[in-house]
Design a protein around this motif. Structure first.
Motif, short mmCIF file in Angstrom:
data_model
loop_
_atom_site.label_atom_id
_atom_site.label_comp_id
_atom_site.label_asym_id
_atom_site.label_seq_id
_atom_site.Cartn_x
_atom_site.Cartn_y
_atom_site.Cartn_z
N UNK A 112 0.89 -1.21 -0.01
CA UNK A 112 -0.02 0.02 0.05
C UNK A 112 0.84 1.28 -0.16
N UNK A 113 1.87 1.39 0.90
CA UNK A 113 2.86 2.28 0.83
C UNK A 113 3.53 2.71 -0.46
N UNK A 114 4.17 1.54 -1.12
CA UNK A 114 4.45 1.77 -2.23
C UNK A 114 3.67 2.23 -3.26
N UNK A 115 2.27 1.64 -3.45
CA UNK A 115 1.46 1.99 -4.49
C UNK A 115 0.99 3.64 -4.37
N UNK A 116 1.32 4.13 -3.34
CA UNK A 116 0.99 5.66 -3.18
C UNK A 116 1.61 6.75 -4.00
N UNK A 117 1.12 7.74 -3.91
CA UNK A 117 1.88 8.92 -4.67
C UNK A 117 3.50 9.06 -4.44
N UNK A 118 3.61 9.23 -2.95
CA UNK A 118 4.84 9.33 -2.62
C UNK A 118 5.57 8.08 -2.59
N UNK A 119 6.82 8.31 -3.10
CA UNK A 119 7.66 7.17 -3.25
C UNK A 119 8.71 6.76 -2.15
N UNK A 120 8.99 5.68 -1.65
CA UNK A 120 9.68 5.26 -0.95
C UNK A 120 11.12 4.56 -1.49
N UNK A 121 12.29 5.05 -1.13
CA UNK A 121 13.44 4.83 -1.85
C UNK A 121 13.79 3.06 -1.15
N UNK A 122 14.77 2.26 -1.74
CA UNK A 122 14.95 1.06 -1.24
C UNK A 122 15.42 0.98 0.27
N UNK A 123 16.21 2.09 0.34
CA UNK A 123 17.02 2.36 1.62
C UNK A 123 15.70 2.80 2.75
N UNK A 124 14.87 3.74 2.26
CA UNK A 124 13.62 3.90 3.28
C UNK A 124 12.87 2.72 3.75
N UNK A 141 0.47 8.54 6.51
CA UNK A 141 1.01 8.62 5.17
C UNK A 141 0.43 10.22 4.56
N UNK A 142 -1.02 10.18 4.79
CA UNK A 142 -1.54 11.38 4.13
C UNK A 142 -0.66 12.63 4.86
N UNK A 143 -0.60 12.61 6.08
CA UNK A 143 0.18 13.67 6.76
C UNK A 143 1.90 13.94 5.94
N UNK A 144 2.43 12.54 5.90
CA UNK A 144 3.65 12.91 5.36
C UNK A 144 3.73 13.39 4.06
N UNK A 145 2.54 12.93 3.13
CA UNK A 145 2.51 13.74 1.71
C UNK A 145 2.08 15.04 1.87
N UNK A 176 11.84 23.89 -0.44
CA UNK A 176 12.76 23.02 0.06
C UNK A 176 13.03 21.86 -0.51
N UNK A 177 14.18 21.46 -1.19
CA UNK A 177 14.56 20.32 -2.06
C UNK A 177 14.65 18.98 -1.03
N UNK A 178 15.31 19.07 0.18
CA UNK A 178 15.60 18.00 1.17
C UNK A 178 15.11 18.50 2.50
N UNK A 179 13.98 17.83 2.84
CA UNK A 179 13.31 18.12 4.11
C UNK A 179 13.11 17.17 4.88
N UNK A 180 13.33 17.46 6.21
CA UNK A 180 12.99 16.44 7.48
C UNK A 180 11.37 16.76 7.76
N UNK A 181 10.56 15.75 7.65
CA UNK A 181 9.21 15.91 7.93
C UNK A 181 8.79 14.89 9.10
N UNK A 182 8.31 15.69 10.14
CA UNK A 182 8.03 15.03 11.43
C UNK A 182 6.78 14.56 11.53
N UNK A 183 6.33 13.32 11.68
CA UNK A 183 4.70 12.91 11.73
C UNK A 183 4.78 11.85 13.07
#
Length: 123
Positions: free
Chosen positions: A38-50, A66-70, A81-88
């Motif tokens: 489900x996470x991988x199918x969403x708009x926001x992608x997750x790297x292999x590392x993540x 996940x919605x708040x992260x997006x 901001x190109x590289x951001x810390x997002x706290x959820x």
């Protein structure tokens, strides 16, 4: 919803009934834990590392998180901001807004040192 079996006097009543049913369904869905698929199918992608970090750190995201992260990713992008810390909640994510990709994920049990970020968003 079977509209023909109910007596409605206006389109507003039909709309209200539909929206209430949809809102109740959304609340139920937001509490469900998401699978990695489900996470991988969403708009926001997750790297292999993540993805590896989510698994190794036993981080389970709810649909609402996940919605708040997006949302946080979008807010960071809007601010340039190109590289951001997002706290959820008690989770931290480093996100590339250019690639719409989560680079890594941490929970509250990890060291809290963040490098190579341009800003932070708390959602």
């Amino acid at each position: 919803m079977n509209i023909s079996s109910k007596n409605f006097t206006s389109i507003e009543q039909i709309t209200d009934q539909y929206l209430k049913k949809k809102a109740n369904t959304s609340v139920q869905q937001n509490k469900e834990k998401l699978s990695f698929k489900d996470i991988l199918d969403d708009n926001l992608k997750f790297s292999k590392h993540a993805t590896e970090r989510l698994e190794s750190r036993n981080i389970d995201l709810t649909r609402e998180q996940l919605e708040r992260l997006e949302d946080g990713t979008n807010k960071a992008r809007e601010k340039g901001i190109d590289e951001s810390l997002v706290l959820v909640d008690n989770l931290a994510f480093i996100v590339s807004t250019k690639n719409n990709t989560v680079i890594t994920a941490l929970n509250d049990k990890e060291d809290r040192i963040f490098t190579n970020i341009e800003g932070a968003v708390i959602v």
